[in-house]
Design a protein around this motif. Structure first.
Motif, mmCIF file in Angstrom:
data_model
loop_
_atom_site.group_PDB
_atom_site.id
_atom_site.type_symbol
_atom_site.label_atom_id
_atom_site.label_comp_id
_atom_site.label_asym_id
_atom_site.label_seq_id
_atom_site.Cartn_x
_atom_site.Cartn_y
_atom_site.Cartn_z
ATOM 1 N N THR A 85 0.937 -1.278 0.011
ATOM 2 C CA THR A 85 -0.023 0.012 -0.073
ATOM 3 C C THR A 85 1.143 1.199 0.018
ATOM 4 O OG1 THR A 85 -1.516 -1.146 1.318
ATOM 5 C CG2 THR A 85 -1.904 1.387 1.174
ATOM 6 N N ASN A 86 2.053 1.270 0.802
ATOM 7 C CA ASN A 86 2.950 2.197 0.704
ATOM 8 C C ASN A 86 4.181 2.155 0.173
ATOM 9 O OD1 ASN A 86 0.901 3.464 2.575
ATOM 10 N ND2 ASN A 86 1.848 2.017 4.331
ATOM 11 N N LEU A 87 4.966 2.994 -0.380
ATOM 12 C CA LEU A 87 5.996 2.681 -1.172
ATOM 13 C C LEU A 87 6.961 3.742 -0.497
ATOM 14 C CD1 LEU A 87 7.779 1.398 -3.352
ATOM 15 C CD2 LEU A 87 6.862 3.151 -4.840
ATOM 16 N N MET A 88 8.336 3.429 -0.248
ATOM 17 C CA MET A 88 9.363 4.256 0.203
ATOM 18 C C MET A 88 10.410 4.285 -0.872
ATOM 19 S SD MET A 88 9.708 2.873 4.194
ATOM 20 C CE MET A 88 10.939 4.184 4.619
ATOM 21 N N LEU A 89 10.707 5.436 -1.577
ATOM 22 C CA LEU A 89 11.338 5.371 -2.685
ATOM 23 C C LEU A 89 12.824 6.583 -2.520
ATOM 24 C CD1 LEU A 89 11.623 4.796 -5.720
ATOM 25 C CD2 LEU A 89 10.417 7.083 -6.144
ATOM 26 N N GLY A 90 13.897 5.875 -2.940
ATOM 27 C CA GLY A 90 14.921 6.873 -2.903
ATOM 28 C C GLY A 90 16.297 5.967 -2.854
ATOM 29 N N SER A 91 17.110 6.755 -2.107
ATOM 30 C CA SER A 91 18.535 6.147 -2.257
ATOM 31 C C SER A 91 18.674 5.174 -0.802
ATOM 32 C CB SER A 91 19.749 7.121 -2.126
ATOM 33 O OG SER A 91 19.715 7.809 -0.914
ATOM 34 N N SER A 92 19.928 4.986 -0.666
ATOM 35 C CA SER A 92 20.113 4.091 0.718
ATOM 36 C C SER A 92 19.726 4.832 1.798
ATOM 37 C CB SER A 92 21.470 3.660 0.700
ATOM 38 O OG SER A 92 22.439 4.621 0.650
ATOM 39 N N LYS A 93 19.820 6.120 1.991
ATOM 40 C CA LYS A 93 19.279 6.870 2.867
ATOM 41 C C LYS A 93 17.911 6.688 3.564
ATOM 42 C CE LYS A 93 22.512 10.628 1.630
ATOM 43 N NZ LYS A 93 22.883 9.724 0.179
ATOM 44 N N ILE A 94 16.987 6.243 2.535
ATOM 45 C CA ILE A 94 15.731 6.002 3.098
ATOM 46 C C ILE A 94 15.721 4.425 3.374
ATOM 47 C CG2 ILE A 94 14.742 5.476 0.852
ATOM 48 C CD1 ILE A 94 12.081 6.952 1.928
ATOM 49 N N GLY A 95 16.521 3.728 2.807
ATOM 50 C CA GLY A 95 16.581 2.201 2.956
ATOM 51 C C GLY A 95 16.736 1.835 3.968
ATOM 52 N N MET A 119 15.528 3.385 6.888
ATOM 53 C CA MET A 119 14.437 3.722 7.453
ATOM 54 C C MET A 119 13.487 2.627 7.909
ATOM 55 S SD MET A 119 14.579 7.293 8.185
ATOM 56 C CE MET A 119 16.143 6.600 8.915
ATOM 57 N N ASP A 120 12.962 2.523 9.019
ATOM 58 C CA ASP A 120 12.010 1.343 9.517
ATOM 59 C C ASP A 120 10.463 1.439 8.754
ATOM 60 O OD1 ASP A 120 10.818 -0.654 10.651
ATOM 61 O OD2 ASP A 120 11.356 -0.239 12.465
ATOM 62 N N ASN A 121 10.406 0.574 7.775
ATOM 63 C CA ASN A 121 8.963 0.490 7.350
ATOM 64 C C ASN A 121 7.559 0.453 8.375
ATOM 65 O OD1 ASN A 121 10.932 -0.170 5.175
ATOM 66 N ND2 ASN A 121 9.498 -1.662 4.112
ATOM 67 N N HIS A 122 8.237 -0.259 9.367
ATOM 68 C CA HIS A 122 7.090 -0.324 10.309
ATOM 69 C C HIS A 122 6.649 1.000 10.942
ATOM 70 C CE1 HIS A 122 9.260 -4.279 9.945
ATOM 71 N NE2 HIS A 122 8.015 -4.852 9.792
ATOM 72 N N VAL A 123 7.445 1.986 11.051
ATOM 73 C CA VAL A 123 7.108 3.239 11.526
ATOM 74 C C VAL A 123 6.239 3.848 10.465
ATOM 75 C CG1 VAL A 123 8.020 5.521 12.204
ATOM 76 C CG2 VAL A 123 9.143 3.354 12.698
ATOM 77 N N VAL A 124 6.428 3.976 9.090
ATOM 78 C CA VAL A 124 5.505 4.268 8.194
ATOM 79 C C VAL A 124 4.157 3.619 8.341
ATOM 80 C CG1 VAL A 124 5.251 4.276 5.965
ATOM 81 C CG2 VAL A 124 7.490 4.871 6.823
ATOM 82 N N GLU A 125 3.901 2.120 8.631
ATOM 83 C CA GLU A 125 2.835 1.581 8.705
ATOM 84 C C GLU A 125 2.124 2.136 9.879
ATOM 85 O OE1 GLU A 125 4.019 -2.529 8.639
ATOM 86 O OE2 GLU A 125 4.762 -2.260 6.472
ATOM 87 N N ARG A 127 20.707 5.709 12.053
ATOM 88 C CA ARG A 127 20.354 4.437 12.509
ATOM 89 C C ARG A 127 19.005 4.291 12.471
ATOM 90 N NH1 ARG A 127 25.056 3.233 17.203
ATOM 91 N NH2 ARG A 127 26.821 4.254 15.992
ATOM 92 N N ILE A 128 18.485 3.165 12.598
ATOM 93 C CA ILE A 128 16.945 2.729 12.282
ATOM 94 C C ILE A 128 16.145 3.296 13.608
ATOM 95 C CG2 ILE A 128 16.977 0.670 13.459
ATOM 96 C CD1 ILE A 128 15.181 -0.420 11.492
ATOM 97 N N GLU A 129 16.761 3.548 14.844
ATOM 98 C CA GLU A 129 16.171 4.085 15.846
ATOM 99 C C GLU A 129 15.528 5.597 15.503
ATOM 100 O OE1 GLU A 129 18.903 1.074 17.240
ATOM 101 O OE2 GLU A 129 19.140 2.905 15.927
ATOM 102 N N GLN A 130 16.323 6.136 14.469
ATOM 103 C CA GLN A 130 15.655 7.720 14.306
ATOM 104 C C GLN A 130 14.824 7.834 13.228
ATOM 105 O OE1 GLN A 130 19.206 7.124 15.517
ATOM 106 N NE2 GLN A 130 18.245 8.083 17.093
ATOM 107 N N THR A 131 14.298 6.790 12.745
ATOM 108 C CA THR A 131 13.054 6.618 11.886
ATOM 109 C C THR A 131 11.910 7.431 12.527
ATOM 110 O OG1 THR A 131 13.850 4.627 11.036
ATOM 111 C CG2 THR A 131 11.541 5.431 10.683
ATOM 112 N N LYS A 132 11.693 7.364 13.765
ATOM 113 C CA LYS A 132 10.745 7.805 14.417
ATOM 114 C C LYS A 132 10.625 9.389 14.262
ATOM 115 C CE LYS A 132 7.062 8.450 17.286
ATOM 116 N NZ LYS A 132 5.825 7.981 16.972
ATOM 117 N N GLU A 133 11.857 9.991 14.607
ATOM 118 C CA GLU A 133 11.858 11.362 14.267
ATOM 119 C C GLU A 133 11.840 12.080 12.972
ATOM 120 O OE1 GLU A 133 13.800 9.648 16.154
ATOM 121 O OE2 GLU A 133 14.065 10.253 18.145
ATOM 122 N N VAL A 134 12.157 11.110 12.063
ATOM 123 C CA VAL A 134 11.927 11.561 10.620
ATOM 124 C C VAL A 134 10.451 11.614 10.284
ATOM 125 C CG1 VAL A 134 12.544 11.020 8.195
ATOM 126 C CG2 VAL A 134 14.264 11.067 9.966
#
Length: 368
Positions: free
Chosen positions: A66-76, A78-84, A313-320
Motif C-alpha cells: 500500500t505504501n512505497l518508500m522511494l529513494g537512495s540508501s538513505k531511506i533504505g 528507515m524502518d518500514n514499520h514506523v511508516v505503517e 540508525r534505524i532508531e531515528q526513523t521515528k523522528e524523521v
C-alpha cells in the motif's frame, strides 16, 4: 568427437546442472529464499545488495504493498514499520544503491504497475542528480525488463558457477567461524547494516573512522560519488513525472531530503558543491513542497545517530517520520526539519548558509 561421447557429455550435464541448482538453492548464499538455515553451514550469508533489481522486483509483483518508500540508501535504513504505524497497510522500501534518478523512476513505475499504492514517501537525494554517476550493473543488465514490467526469475542465479563458488565460500566461512555479517535487504525492501551492528555489539565499531571513510567515498576528488558532479535537469524532470503521476492517481505524496551528518553537510560546501546543492533545492520546490532535514540541527549534530556520514540508525526513523507526517503528539527536536515552499525557499537557504562551518576536508580524506 563421436556421437557416443556427445551423448555421455549431454547426459552428465543433464544430471549435474539440476544438482548444482539444488545445491545453490539450499545453501542460498545471497539470502534470496531463506528456506534452509543451518548454523555453522549457511546461516551467515553474502550481501544481496548487488542484486537489488533481481531481489526486490519479485517482491513487488505480489500486489500487497500500500505504501512505497522511494529513494537512495538513505531511506533504505528507515524502518518500514514506523511508516505503517502512521499510514496503515504494508510498506515496501524501494531504496536503490547507486540511485541515479532514472533507476528510481523505473522502480517507481514498476511498483505502481503491480500495486495499488496509496502513499509515496520520497526521499529525494542530491547525489541522484549527477548525470556522471555510474549505474550499477544489476540495473544496466535488467532495465529493459523493468521498463517492460516483466516478472523476474532467479533460476539463472542458482544455475551458474559463480553462485556455486559463492556457495562454497559461504559454507567454508561458516564452518571455520570466519564468516562476518554483511549488509542485506529484507523481503520488505529495508536494508540492514548487519556488519555495523555486529561490530558495534562486539565493541569494535569505530564510528568516526567509518564517518571519515564515507566522506572519502563521497568526496574523494578522483573516485568519490560527488566527483565530476554534473547536475541534470532531465533527472529533475523525472521527479516532476513522479509527482504528476501521484496527483493523477490519488497517491498521497510525502517528500523530504534526508538528514546528512553535519560534517557531510559542511563538506558539500568545502567540495565546491554548494551552488549545485542550492540549485537542486530550488528546482525541487518548483515541483513540490518538501521537508528539508539537512543542516545543523539536533539530529544531524549528534554523530551517534548515524552509522556513517549519511545513513541514520534505524532508531531515528521515528523522528524523521513524525516530522514528515506532522505528528502533533510528537514532542522534541523542534529545530529538526524545515518545511520548504516557494514562499520560504530563499530565506531557508540564507539561514542554512549561516550554518556552514569550515572543516579541513583534505585532512579528513587523507586520514580516511
Amino acid at each position: 568427437m563421436s556421437v557416443v561421447k556427445w551423448i555421455k557429455i549431454w547426459f552428465v550435464l543433464v544430471l549435474i546442472i539440476p544438482l548444482v541448482g539444488l545445491f545453490n538453492y539450499i545453501v542460498d548464499p545471497y539470502g534470496f529464499n531463506q528456506l534452509v538455515i543451518i548454523k555453522k553451514f549457511n546461516s551467515i550469508k553474502e550481501s544481496n545488495a548487488g542484486f537489488t533489481i533481481k531481489y526486490k522486483m519479485p517482491q513487488l509483483v505480489k500486489h500487497e504493498w500500500t505504501n512505497l518508500m522511494l529513494g537512495s540508501s538513505k531511506i533504505g535504513v528507515m524502518d518500514n514499520h514506523v511508516v505503517e504505524h502512521y499510514l496503515g497497510g504494508k510498506t515496501f522500501n524501494m531504496d536503490q544503491p547507486t540511485p541515479v534518478m532514472p533507476i528510481q523512476f523505473d522502480a517507481f513505475m514498476y511498483a505502481v504497475n503491480y500495486n495499488d499504492v496509496k502513499n509515496l514517501i520520497f526521499a529525494v537525494d542530491f547525489l541522484s542528480f549527477n548525470k556522471n554517476l555510474k549505474l550499477n550493473r544489476d540495473y544496466v543488465e535488467l532495465k529493459e525488463k523493468v521498463r517492460a514490467y516483466e516478472h523476474f526469475s532467479n533460476i539463472d542465479l542458482y544455475l551458474n558457477t559463480d553462485t556455486l563458488k559463492k556457495s562454497m565460500e559461504v559454507i567454508k566461512k561458516n564452518l571455520s567461524g570466519t564468516a562476518k555479517k554483511k549488509l542485506h535487504f529484507y523481503p520488505n525492501g529495508m536494508r540492514e547494516y548487519s556488519n555495523y551492528i555486529e561490530a558495534y555489539e562486539k565493541g569494535t565499531f569505530d564510528l568516526q573512522k567509518n564517518i571519515n571513510k564515507h566522506l572519502k567515498l563521497y568526496f574523494d576528488p578522483q573516485k568519490g560519488i560527488y566527483s565530476n558532479y554534473e547536475y541534470s535537469d532531465d533527472f529533475m524532470t523525472l521527479v516532476k513525472k513522479i509527482v504528476e503521476y501521484c496527483k493523477i492517481n490519488d497517491i498521497n505524496l510525502y517528500v523530504y531530503i534526508s538528514p546528512l551528518y553535519v560534517e557531510h553537510f559542511h563538506a558539500i560546501k568545502e567540495a565546491g558543491l554548494l551552488d549545485e546543492f542550492e540549485r537542486f533545492k530550488r528546482d525541487l520546490v518548483k515541483i513540490t513542497d518538501y521537508m528539508d532535514f539537512t543542516g545543523a540541527n539536533p539530529i544531524t549534530s549528534n554523530k551517534n545517530n548515524y552509522w556513517d556520514s549519511s545513513h541514520l540508525r534505524i532508531e531515528q526513523t521515528k523522528e524523521v517520520m513524525a516530522k514528515l507526517f506532522r505528528d502533533t503528539v510528537f514532542k522534541g527536536y523542534e529545530g529538526f526539519g524545515v518545511f520548504v515552499t516557494p514562499n520560504n525557499i530563499e530565506l531557508h537557504l540564507k539561514e542554512q548558509r549561516n550554518q556552514y562551518k569550515k572543516i579541513n576536508l583534505d585532512k579528513i580524506l587523507i586520514k580516511a
